[in-house]
Write a protein that holds these residues in place. Structure first.
Motif, PDB file in Angstrom:
ATOM      1  N   THR A   1       1.135  -0.717  -6.415  1.00 17.11           N
ATOM      2  CA  THR A   1       2.552  -0.967  -6.110  1.00 17.11           C
ATOM      3  C   THR A   1       3.342  -1.447  -7.324  1.00 17.11           C
ATOM      4  N   SER A   2       2.697  -1.582  -8.469  1.00 16.02           N
ATOM      5  CA  SER A   2       3.369  -2.211  -9.614  1.00 16.02           C
ATOM      6  C   SER A   2       4.493  -1.366 -10.189  1.00 16.02           C
ATOM      7  N   SER A   3       4.453  -0.049  -9.992  1.00 15.40           N
ATOM      8  CA  SER A   3       5.498   0.818 -10.539  1.00 15.40           C
ATOM      9  C   SER A   3       6.582   1.142  -9.516  1.00 15.40           C
ATOM     10  N   LEU A   4       6.500   0.532  -8.330  1.00 19.49           N
ATOM     11  CA  LEU A   4       7.427   0.866  -7.256  1.00 19.49           C
ATOM     12  C   LEU A   4       8.618  -0.076  -7.226  1.00 19.49           C
ATOM     13  N   ASP A   5       9.763   0.465  -6.837  1.00 24.37           N
ATOM     14  CA  ASP A   5      10.891  -0.386  -6.503  1.00 24.37           C
ATOM     15  C   ASP A   5      10.533  -1.172  -5.247  1.00 24.37           C
ATOM     16  N   PRO A   6      11.088  -2.380  -5.081  1.00 25.15           N
ATOM     17  CA  PRO A   6      10.695  -3.241  -3.956  1.00 25.15           C
ATOM     18  C   PRO A   6      10.776  -2.574  -2.589  1.00 25.15           C
ATOM     19  N   GLU A   7      11.754  -1.677  -2.386  1.00 27.56           N
ATOM     20  CA  GLU A   7      11.921  -1.082  -1.060  1.00 27.56           C
ATOM     21  C   GLU A   7      10.798  -0.118  -0.686  1.00 27.56           C
ATOM     22  N   TRP A   8       9.990   0.311  -1.678  1.00 26.67           N
ATOM     23  CA  TRP A   8       8.918   1.257  -1.386  1.00 26.67           C
ATOM     24  C   TRP A   8       7.550   0.596  -1.302  1.00 26.67           C
ATOM     25  N   VAL A   9       7.475  -0.683  -1.641  1.00 27.13           N
ATOM     26  CA  VAL A   9       6.165  -1.347  -1.685  1.00 27.13           C
ATOM     27  C   VAL A   9       5.512  -1.405  -0.314  1.00 27.13           C
ATOM     28  N   GLU A  10       6.289  -1.752   0.705  1.00 27.17           N
ATOM     29  CA  GLU A  10       5.716  -1.985   2.036  1.00 27.17           C
ATOM     30  C   GLU A  10       5.077  -0.724   2.614  1.00 27.17           C
ATOM     31  N   GLU A  11       5.692   0.447   2.384  1.00 28.41           N
ATOM     32  CA  GLU A  11       5.128   1.662   2.964  1.00 28.41           C
ATOM     33  C   GLU A  11       3.770   2.000   2.340  1.00 28.41           C
ATOM     34  N   VAL A  12       3.609   1.682   1.062  1.00 33.13           N
ATOM     35  CA  VAL A  12       2.319   1.923   0.408  1.00 33.13           C
ATOM     36  C   VAL A  12       1.284   0.912   0.898  1.00 33.13           C
ATOM     37  N   LEU A  13       1.673  -0.358   0.995  1.00 33.87           N
ATOM     38  CA  LEU A  13       0.743  -1.375   1.495  1.00 33.87           C
ATOM     39  C   LEU A  13       0.339  -1.090   2.941  1.00 33.87           C
ATOM     40  N   ASN A  14       1.252  -0.583   3.749  1.00 35.22           N
ATOM     41  CA  ASN A  14       0.912  -0.267   5.136  1.00 35.22           C
ATOM     42  C   ASN A  14      -0.137   0.835   5.208  1.00 35.22           C
ATOM     43  N   LEU A  15      -0.039   1.833   4.322  1.00 36.35           N
ATOM     44  CA  LEU A  15      -1.045   2.887   4.296  1.00 36.35           C
ATOM     45  C   LEU A  15      -2.395   2.320   3.870  1.00 36.35           C
ATOM     46  N   MET A  16      -2.391   1.439   2.895  1.00 33.40           N
ATOM     47  CA  MET A  16      -3.643   0.816   2.466  1.00 33.40           C
ATOM     48  C   MET A  16      -4.241  -0.045   3.573  1.00 33.40           C
ATOM     49  N   LYS A  17      -3.391  -0.725   4.334  1.00 31.13           N
ATOM     50  CA  LYS A  17      -3.878  -1.516   5.466  1.00 31.13           C
ATOM     51  C   LYS A  17      -4.489  -0.616   6.534  1.00 31.13           C
ATOM     52  N   GLN A  18      -3.902   0.558   6.719  1.00 28.67           N
ATOM     53  CA  GLN A  18      -4.474   1.531   7.657  1.00 28.67           C
ATOM     54  C   GLN A  18      -5.879   1.931   7.220  1.00 28.67           C
ATOM     55  N   LEU A  19      -6.055   2.203   5.933  1.00 26.47           N
ATOM     56  CA  LEU A  19      -7.380   2.551   5.418  1.00 26.47           C
ATOM     57  C   LEU A  19      -8.354   1.395   5.594  1.00 26.47           C
ATOM     58  N   ALA A  20      -7.864   0.172   5.396  1.00 23.07           N
ATOM     59  CA  ALA A  20      -8.728  -0.997   5.575  1.00 23.07           C
ATOM     60  C   ALA A  20      -9.194  -1.116   7.020  1.00 23.07           C
ATOM     61  N   ARG A  21      -8.290  -0.842   7.970  1.00 22.40           N
ATOM     62  CA  ARG A  21      -8.672  -0.897   9.384  1.00 22.40           C
ATOM     63  C   ARG A  21      -9.722   0.149   9.709  1.00 22.40           C
ATOM     64  N   GLU A  22      -9.694   1.264   8.978  1.00 25.56           N
ATOM     65  CA  GLU A  22     -10.685   2.329   9.172  1.00 25.56           C
ATOM     66  C   GLU A  22     -11.980   2.052   8.417  1.00 25.56           C
ATOM     67  N   ARG A  23     -12.030   0.904   7.735  1.00 28.43           N
ATOM     68  CA  ARG A  23     -13.189   0.451   6.959  1.00 28.43           C
ATOM     69  C   ARG A  23     -13.540   1.403   5.829  1.00 28.43           C
ATOM     70  N   GLN A  24     -12.521   1.941   5.195  1.00 31.21           N
ATOM     71  CA  GLN A  24     -12.711   2.678   3.949  1.00 31.21           C
ATOM     72  C   GLN A  24     -13.067   1.677   2.859  1.00 31.21           C
TER      73      GLN A  24
END
Length: 253
Positions: A167-190
């Motif tokens: 998320t370091s290269s993202l504008d603040p408004e785009w950070v949450e959508e990337v983190l949400n996708l990563m959280k989805q992967l975490a829930r799937e135990r990737q």
């Protein structure tokens, strides 16, 4: 199971990684934090052989190699088992979102084009970008580009996904959508190894948080333990500075 033992990487006379020992279990989410320039990104790049380590041993599944003697076949095997998400997206500008996701499957895994494209469409659906299959990176927002980058890593079905400050290269408004996708992967135990400055993500998602400084692992533990009662003064000092800064930024004026 991924394991590194005695991993060393030098640039000139400086040991950027100074004897790293680390084991990652299947399905484990590990977040690496620490000051800039302390070797966090270099650790990820060495696991994927984007940087050639100077010493150490790497085990990924049934691949077990002395990193200084790894053959081209060993390196290819390691890269097939470790997908990489870059902080600057690293998408092909002349390829569509679908083609970016399918490219590794075609070139590295030698999938037929039709099969790779079918898999890419499945991934685009999962990451919420099915309507962007034919879009080129220049027409996508930063958050969408990074989601395509994560989708490319997902398509590889690697044993571990390595996230280098995604998320370091993202504008603040785009950070949450990337983190949400990563959280989805975490829930799937990737299985995930994540270098980030997003402390809230580390608290909420990580099974284990590692603090690095000076090319070494200083301290590690469950997030509740490490954030609430760090044992090493270097960890306490870092967290005090980072969390104080984040509070200052997030507090309305």
């Amino acid at each position: 199971m991924i394991k590194v033992t005695g991993l060393v990487k030098r640039f000139g006379g400086t040991a950027v990684l100074d004897g790293i020992d680390l084991a990652i279990e299947q399905g484990e989410i590990i977040v690496v934090i620490g000051p800039s320039g302390t070797g966090k990104s270099t650790l990820l790049r060495c696991l994927n052989f984007l940087e050639r380590p100077d010493a150490g041993r790497l085990t990924i599944g049934d691949l077990d190699v002395d990193v200084t003697r790894a053959s081209r076949a060993d390196i290819l095997t390691a890269r097939r088992r470790t997908a990489f998400v870059f902080q600057n997206y690293a998408l092909f500008a002349n390829k569509t979102a679908l083609e970016n996701i399918a490219e590794g499957l075609i070139v590295v895994n030698r999938w037929p084009k039709e099969k790779a494209h079918a898999r890419a469409r499945e991934i685009l659906e999962r990451i919420g970008l099915a309507d962007k299959a034919d879009a080129y990176p220049a027409s996508l927002s930063g958050g969408q580009q990074q989601r395509v980058g994560i989708g490319r890593a997902m398509a590889a079905q690697a044993e571990v996904i390595l996230f280098d400050e995604p998320t370091s290269s993202l504008d603040p408004e785009w950070v949450e959508e990337v983190l949400n996708l990563m959280k989805q992967l975490a829930r799937e135990r990737q299985t995930m190894l994540v270098v980030t400055h997003e402390m809230s993500f580390a608290r909420d998602v990580a099974d284990r948080v590692i603090f690095m400084e000076g090319g070494r692992i200083v301290e590690q533990g469950p997030p509740d333990q490490l954030f609430s009662s760090p044992q090493d003064p270097r960890t306490r000092d870092f967290l005090h500075k980072v969390l104080a800064t984040q509070v200052t930024i997030d507090t309305p004026t």
